[in-house]
Motif scaffolding. Structure first.
Motif, PDB file in Angstrom:
ATOM      1  N   LEU A 166       1.013  -1.144   0.083  1.00  0.00           N
ATOM      2  CA  LEU A 166       0.076   0.049   0.106  1.00  0.00           C
ATOM      3  C   LEU A 166       0.952   1.269  -0.089  1.00  0.00           C
ATOM      4  O   LEU A 166       0.634   2.229  -0.840  1.00  0.00           O
ATOM      5  N   VAL A 196      -4.200  -5.340  -0.091  1.00  0.00           N
ATOM      6  CA  VAL A 196      -3.571  -4.285  -0.391  1.00  0.00           C
ATOM      7  C   VAL A 196      -4.459  -3.710  -1.729  1.00  0.00           C
ATOM      8  O   VAL A 196      -4.826  -2.596  -1.587  1.00  0.00           O
ATOM      9  N   ALA A 225      -6.352  -0.120  -1.091  1.00  0.00           N
ATOM     10  CA  ALA A 225      -6.051   1.015  -2.154  1.00  0.00           C
ATOM     11  C   ALA A 225      -7.346   1.430  -2.848  1.00  0.00           C
ATOM     12  O   ALA A 225      -7.392   2.709  -3.014  1.00  0.00           O
TER      13      ALA A 225
END
Length: 490
Positions: free
Chosen positions: A371, A401, A405
């Motif tokens: 990230l 991740v 995001a």
């Protein structure tokens, strides 16, 4: 940046000497805690705590177990998932070979009662991202995986290294491994870096300083102000690249940054077990006065973003530098190597790095797909567009991740800038699952290797940080990301 080798020591009786002094490096502490038996020549039977496995390298190990009538000794010590051959495009037709390997891993894990993160599990992804993310990676453990970039896990104070398929079979059956201890090497990195210069730039600078063979036969411990200031994702990037220097493994001593990052992870200890583990983890550092076989110091004050120009990760210069002339190489062998690299990369000596165009941008791999990496890339992409003719793709390191995001809207930033937003996997790091760079094309890549044909037959790879990769994509050529207009408030 400056580099200095301090008190280089060649120790003949390495194993015996450390028992005389009783002062130990972090590597020696973990190693000695795991020695089951030590042979006269120094070879040790080493206890292995945990192992990570994936689809591409595990089949022969399971086949060997069955042929020899052996069981997996500690199924819970293994964590398995598919990563190398996984297609990261949802509309792509999976390769038959990939589907077979994934199915085989799934079945083997079911037969052997091994924990397996399946393709529909939101945790799935690259082993070297998922292991630390889940808290499976912990300080003081010996962790192996049949992949060279297992060195990544040393960022959390573990002794982690890659093994072969036959060694994996032995580990699964016995939770031990025959190994000779490595020599010890400390790379002390002083000074301070400021964004957008990152851990990837530091890693490339280290490789440029010590060379692709500078760590052969060694376990590298990274230390110094610049290292302690790094986040865990930054340390993972640094240790990931240790193997590119030829090192067996890379380590960073665990500290409060490590402990805060691990606390509350799904597979981390809880309650009294956490307290007990923490007390042990706090003992895992190098004793003051312990002697390394080699000691190197670097100062990264004022470090510029780094870009590789050749076909080895140590073929690297600052972005404001130029492609070197083979005639300036220190040896004839190095000159020949540089000339071969220039021919493959189709570059002329003296070419400014900022004059080199790019065709592709890849943000991903076990080096730079967390990230923190995606945030750095998005900070440059926000409000900008890829240059005409440049194709970019962003591949998160895990499903978690990707989800994080997307929760921050980073996927919108990338797609608005013209990038493809992919599913988790290894992808273009090594031309996996149809994600490849065409012959003659140049790729600004956040991966770890720029070898010939690494990202595709005839592909030309330039290793950079996430911020630098996106900057190159929007400019159409390499550019110092620090010179771009401020993005504050965008």
């Amino acid at each position: 940046m400056s580099v200095q080798t301090v008190n280089p020591v060649v120790v003949g009786g390495h194993v015996e000497e450390r028992h005389v002094t009783q002062l130990k490096t972090l590597y020696e502490k973990i190693w000695d805690d795991h020695v089951v038996d030590r042979l006269p020549d120094g070879t040790c039977l080493l206890a292995v705590d945990r192992q990570l496995i994936y689809e591409a390298t595990s089949p022969s190990a399971f086949q060997g177990l069955r042929e020899r009538g052996r069981n997996v000794r500690r199924p819970g010590a293994t964590l398995a998932m598919a990563d190398h051959t996984v297609a990261t495009r949802t509309d792509a037709t999976p390769r038959r070979g990939s589907l077979r390997l994934i199915a085989e891993l799934r079945n083997n894990c079911a037969d052997m009662s091994i924990p397996y993160i399946d393709m529909d599990d939101p945790r799935r992804g690259i082993v070297h991202v998922v292991g630390p993310e889940q808290g499976f990676t912990q300080p003081g453990l010996v962790i192996v995986c049949p992949d060279s970039h297992s060195s990544s896990h040393g960022a959390l104070g573990a002794l982690a290294f890659g093994i072969g398929s036959s060694e994996l079979e032995h580990v699964l059956a016995t939770q031990t491994l025959m190994q000779k201890p490595s020599r010890t090497m400390r790379v002390t990195i002083e000074g301070r870096i400021d964004e957008p210069v990152s851990a990837k730039d530091v890693a490339l600078a280290v490789l440029g300083a010590i060379g692709a063979g500078g760590g052969i036969g060694h376990a590298i411990e990274f230390a110094g102000e610049a290292v302690t200031r790094l986040s865990v994702p930054g340390r993972l990037t640094l240790c990931n690249m240790a193997v590119e220097a030829g090192a067996r493994c890379g380590l960073v001593a665990p500290d409060e940054v490590t402990f805060d990052w691990l606390r509350g992870r799904p597979m981390a200890p809880e309650g009294e077990l956490w307290d007990s583990a923490l007390a042990h983890w706090r003992t895992l550092d190098t004793d003051r006065g312990a002697v390394f076989d080699r000691d190197v110091r670097l100062d990264v004050t004022g470090l510029a973003p780094q870009v590789t120009w050749g076909t080895s990760p140590d073929d690297v210069v600052p972005v404001d530098g130029r492609v070197p002339d083979p005639a300036s190489a220190p040896t004839a062998a190095k000159a020949a190597s540089r000339q071969r690299a220039l021919t493959y990369m189709d570059l002329a000596p003296g070419t400014p790095i900022t004059d080199i165009p790019v065709d592709r941008v890849f943000v991903g791999s076990c080096t730079n797909s967390r990230l923190e990496d995606l945030r750095a890339a998005a900070a440059v992409a926000r409000g900008r567009r890829l240059a005409p003719g440049v194709h970019g793709m962003v591949v998160p390191g895990s499903g978690l991740v990707k989800r994080a995001a997307e929760d921050e809207g980073l996927h919108d930033v990338f797609t608005e800038a013209g990038f493809e937003w992919r599913e988790a996997g290894c992808s273009m790091c090594f031309a996996s699952a149809n994600d490849s760079v065409a012959a003659g094309q140049r790729c600004a890549s956040t991966s770890n290797r720029n070898f010939e044909n690494r990202q595709g037959a005839g592909a030309r790879t330039h290793l950079v940080s996430p911020a630098m990769a996106v900057a190159a994509g929007v400019a159409g050529h390499f550019v110092d990301v620090r010179t771009l207009p401020t993005l504050a408030g965008r």
